[in-house]
Enzyme design. Structure first.
Site, short mmCIF file in Angstrom:
data_model
loop_
_atom_site.label_atom_id
_atom_site.label_comp_id
_atom_site.label_asym_id
_atom_site.label_seq_id
_atom_site.Cartn_x
_atom_site.Cartn_y
_atom_site.Cartn_z
N LEU A 230 3.94 104.22 27.83
CA LEU A 230 4.32 103.17 26.88
C LEU A 230 5.57 103.56 26.12
O LEU A 230 5.80 104.72 25.81
CB LEU A 230 3.18 102.90 25.89
N GLY A 270 -4.35 110.57 28.83
CA GLY A 270 -4.26 111.08 27.46
C GLY A 270 -3.09 110.42 26.79
O GLY A 270 -2.16 109.98 27.47
N GLY A 271 -3.17 110.29 25.47
CA GLY A 271 -2.09 109.66 24.73
C GLY A 271 -1.83 108.26 25.27
O GLY A 271 -2.76 107.48 25.48
N ASP A 272 -0.55 107.96 25.53
CA ASP A 272 -0.21 106.63 26.04
C ASP A 272 0.26 106.73 27.49
O ASP A 272 1.09 105.96 27.94
CB ASP A 272 0.88 106.01 25.15
N GLU A 273 -0.28 107.73 28.23
CA GLU A 273 0.06 107.87 29.65
C GLU A 273 -1.05 107.31 30.52
O GLU A 273 -2.21 107.70 30.37
CB GLU A 273 0.20 109.35 30.02
#
Lengths: 371, 194
Positions: A230, A270-273
Site C-alpha cells: 500500500l 505483515g504490515g501493509d504487504e
C-alpha cells in the site's frame, strides 16, 4: 478429643468461682448457676476475661494472655489493655455495663495493636463484675501471624481453623489456576504461531503463504506471484490512528478477494504487504488487468467513521512458467524487485516479469490512473 | 475428579524417576503429552491406564507406587500446601486422626466439585484406631495409606498401619499409635510468614 496436657497452658491464678449467666430472654436468671474454675472456663473460652466491678482483670483465658506477652495483665485496667471503639467509645465500667449483651468492637494495645477484635460482655451476679468473651473474628489470619498462635490457642468449637484452612486451600487452588492460565496463554501463543490465518484480515498469513509457494515450486507448476504494497498507508495511521489503519487493511483484503479466483492464495505477510499467488495463471495481460483493477478499487476513498482514508497500491508480479522448479525465495525476490520498480516509477502502478526467460519487464502501455 | 491425582502421579514419577520414564509411560497410556491439568476432570480409566504404564516402565508394583505417591504428596516441597492443610487437623497425631472425618468437608471448602473419600475413624482404645475409607476408587485408599505414614513421621509419631480391603472398594486401615512423641516432628506453624 484427647484432653490436652495442662502443661501447654499458661498458669492461672486461683480465682473465685464466677457464675456466668445467660442473657436470659424469658429465662429466669436463677435457672443456671455455673460453678466453673478459671482453668476450665479457659478451655471453652480461651479469650475470656473476668473484670472486677472496678474494671480490673481478675482472670483471663490463655489466648487472651498471649496478646500481652511478657506482661502481667492481672489486676490491670481492662480499658488500659484494650481500646473499645465501636459503636461508641467506652472508657469505663459504666459504659461497658451499659453495652452488655451487645457486640463490642475493640483492639488490644501493645504488641497486638491494630487487631480488630470483637467481644461481648455479660454481668456477673450481685454486681461482682463482668464476664467478657473476645474473638478475633475475620481478623484471625492476621492475629495468627502476628501473635504466632497455634491450633491449641483456639477453642474446639471455634471455626478459626476452618477459616485458616479455607484461606490456605483457596490460595493453593488459586495458585493452580494461575499456573493453568499461564499454560493456556503459552498454548494460545503457540497456536497463533502455528496458525495459518492472519487474524486481522482473515487472509492467509506468511506461514501459510510460504507453504503454498513451496509446494508450487517443488511441483514445478506454472503460477504467478503478486506482491502488493500500500502507498500512503502510514499517513492514514498517523492521521486517523491504528483503528483506521486496520479498517483499511480489512478493506484492501476484501478488494483482493473480489478480484482473485477461488484457487488463489491471498495472504497478508505483515504490515501493509500483501501477496497473491495465482496457480496456472501466466498471461501477462490478464495479470496486468487484474492488478490495475485492484489498484483502481484501492484508490477509491475508504469511508471511516465520519472521515475517509485515501491510499493507493503498487504491485509487482513474477510469472513462473511450468517446469522451472525455482527456489521460492527467488520468486519472491523477483516479484519484490518489480514492486520496487513500480514504486520507483511513481506508485499506483503494476509491473511484472516472466522468469526463466531473458528478463523483460512487463508494463502497461500507459500509466494507470491515480486516485 | 482425578485431575489432582493424575497431576500428582505425574510429578511424583518425574521428580523421583526422571522425565524419560514419565514420557514413555504417558505416551504408552495415550495421555496428553503436555500432562494433566489438576483442576480438570478425567476418567478413572485414564488413571488406571497411566498407573499401569508407570508400573510397567518402572518395574514396580502399582500398590507400591500409590503408597509412595502418598508419601511424596506429604513430603515434597511442591506439595507443602497439602501437608500444611493436613497439619491444621490437630496438634498431635491422635488429634490429626480425629480430624480426618472432617477432611472431606474441608476439601470441599476449596474444591466443591471434588469427590473425596468418606472417612470413618473408630478409636478402639489403647492407641488403636480403625479408619474406614469409603471410596469408589481403591487407588485413593492406597495413596491415603502412604499419606498417613508420612504424616505420622511429620508429627514424630511411631505408628504401624495395616491395610485390608473392605466391602465395595472400601479400605480398612488398622492404625496402632505406639508412641506419639517418638521423634522430633517437623516444625509447624499456622502462619506461613513470621
Amino acid at each position: 478429643m484427647t484432653a490436652r496436657p495442662a502443661s501447654h497452658r499458661p498458669p492461672h491464678p486461683p480465682m473465685a468461682q464466677a457464675p456466668a449467666e445467660p442473657a436470659g430472654q424469658g429465662m429466669p436468671r436463677a435457672l443456671v448457676g455455673l460453678h466453673v474454675s478459671a482453668c476450665e472456663l479457659g478451655r471453652i473460652m480461651p479469650m475470656h476475661t473476668i473484670l472486677t466491678p472496678e474494671g480490673h482483670v481478675l482472670s483471663a483465658g490463655p489466648t487472651l494472655l498471649r496478646l500481652f506477652p511478657g506482661e502481667t495483665i492481672l489486676g490491670k485496667s481492662f480499658f488500659g489493655l484494650f481500646e473499645l471503639r465501636a459503636p461508641v467509645w467506652i472508657t469505663d465500667m459504666a459504659g461497658l455495663t451499659s453495652r452488655c449483651f451487645h457486640k463490642l468492637r475493640l483492639s488490644p494495645r501493645g504488641p497486638g495493636a491494630g487487631l480488630r477484635m470483637r467481644g461481648i460482655a455479660v454481668p456477673l451476679d450481685d454486681g461482682k463484675g463482668l464476664l467478657v468473651n473476645l474473638s478475633f473474628g475475620i481478623d484471625v489470619m492476621r492475629a495468627v501471624r502476628k501473635m504466632q498462635l497455634t491450633d491449641m490457642d483456639f477453642a474446639p468449637t471455634d471455626l478459626a481453623m476452618e477459616l485458616l484452612y479455607a484461606v490456605e486451600a483457596n490460595a493453593a487452588v488459586r495458585g493452580e489456576m494461575r499456573e493453568l492460565s499461564r499454560r493456556l496463554v503459552g498454548a494460545r501463543l503457540q497456536a497463533q504461531e502455528e496458525a495459518q490465518t492472519d487474524p486481522l484480515t482473515g487472509l492467509k498469513n506468511r506461514r501459510a503463504c510460504d507453504s503454498f509457494l513451496s509446494r508450487l515450486c517443488r511441483e514445478g507448476a506454472s503460477f504467478s506471484l503478486m506482491q502488493i504494497d500500500l502507498d500512503y498507508f502510514k499517513q492514514v495511521n498517523d492521521r486517523l490512528g491504528h483503528a483506521a489503519g486496520d479498517h483499511v487493511l480489512r478493506h484492501v483484503a476484501g478488494v483482493l478477494q473480489s478480484q482473485a479466483r477461488v484457487q488463489d492464495c491471498l495472504a497478508r505477510l505483515g504490515g501493509d504487504e500483501f501477496t497473491v499467488i495465482l496457480p496456472g495463471l501466466t498471461d501477462p495481460a490478464r495479470l496486468l488487468a487484474m492488478g490495475e483493477r485492484m489498484i483502481d478499487l484501492v484508490n477509491r476513498p475508504i469511508p471511516f467513521q465520519d472521515d475517509h482514508c485515501d491510499v493507493s497500491a503498487s504491485i509487482g508480479f513474477a510469472i513462473v512458467p511450468e517446469g522451472l522448479r525455482l527456489d521460492p525465495n527467488e520468486v519472491l525476490g523477483e516479484a519484490d524487485t518489480m514492486l520496487y520498480a513500480a514504486k520507483g516509477a511513481g506508485r499506483g502502478r503494476v509491473m511484472g516479469t516472466r522468469l526463466g526467460e531473458p528478463a523483460e519487464p512487463i508494463e502497461p502501455a500507459a500509466p494507470p490512473p491515480t486516485g | 475428579m482425578y485431575g489432582l491425582f493424575l497431576r500428582a502421579l505425574q510429578s511424583y514419577v518425574c521428580v523421583t524417576f526422571g522425565a524419560e520414564p514419565l514420557a514413555r509411560a504417558m505416551a504408552a497410556a495415550g495421555a496428553p503429552p503436555e500432562g494433566f491439568e489438576p483442576l480438570l476432570r478425567y476418567e478413572r480409566q485414564t488413571l488406571r491406564n497411566v498407573l499401569h504404564q508407570v508400573s510397567t516402565q518402572l518395574g514396580r508394583p502399582e500398590e507400591g507406587i500409590l503408597e509412595d505417591l502418598g508419601t511424596f504428596i506429604i513430603t515434597d516441597a511442591g506439595y507443602s500446601a497439602t501437608r500444611r492443610l493436613l497439619r491444621f487437623g490437630g496438634a498431635n497425631f491422635a488429634e490429626f486422626l480425629y480430624s480426618l472425618e472432617e477432611l472431606p468437608d474441608r476439601v470441599r471448602l476449596a474444591l466443591p466439585d471434588e469427590d473425596v473419600p468418606i472417612l470413618h475413624l473408630t478409636d478402639l482404645g489403647e492407641g488403636q484406631y480403625q479408619l474406614v475409607c469409603e471410596t469408589g476408587c481403591a487407588e485413593l485408599g492406597v495413596v491415603l495409606l502412604g499419606m498417613l505414614r508420612a504424616m505420622a513421621d511429620d508429627y514424630g509419631a511411631l505408628v504401624t498401619i495395616e491395610a485390608e480391603p473392605g466391602m465395595e472398594g472400601a479400605m480398612i486401615l488398622s492404625i496402632r499409635l505406639l508412641d506419639p512423641r517418638f521423634a522430633e516432628g517437623r516444625r509447624f506453624e499456622l502462619s506461613t510468614t513470621g
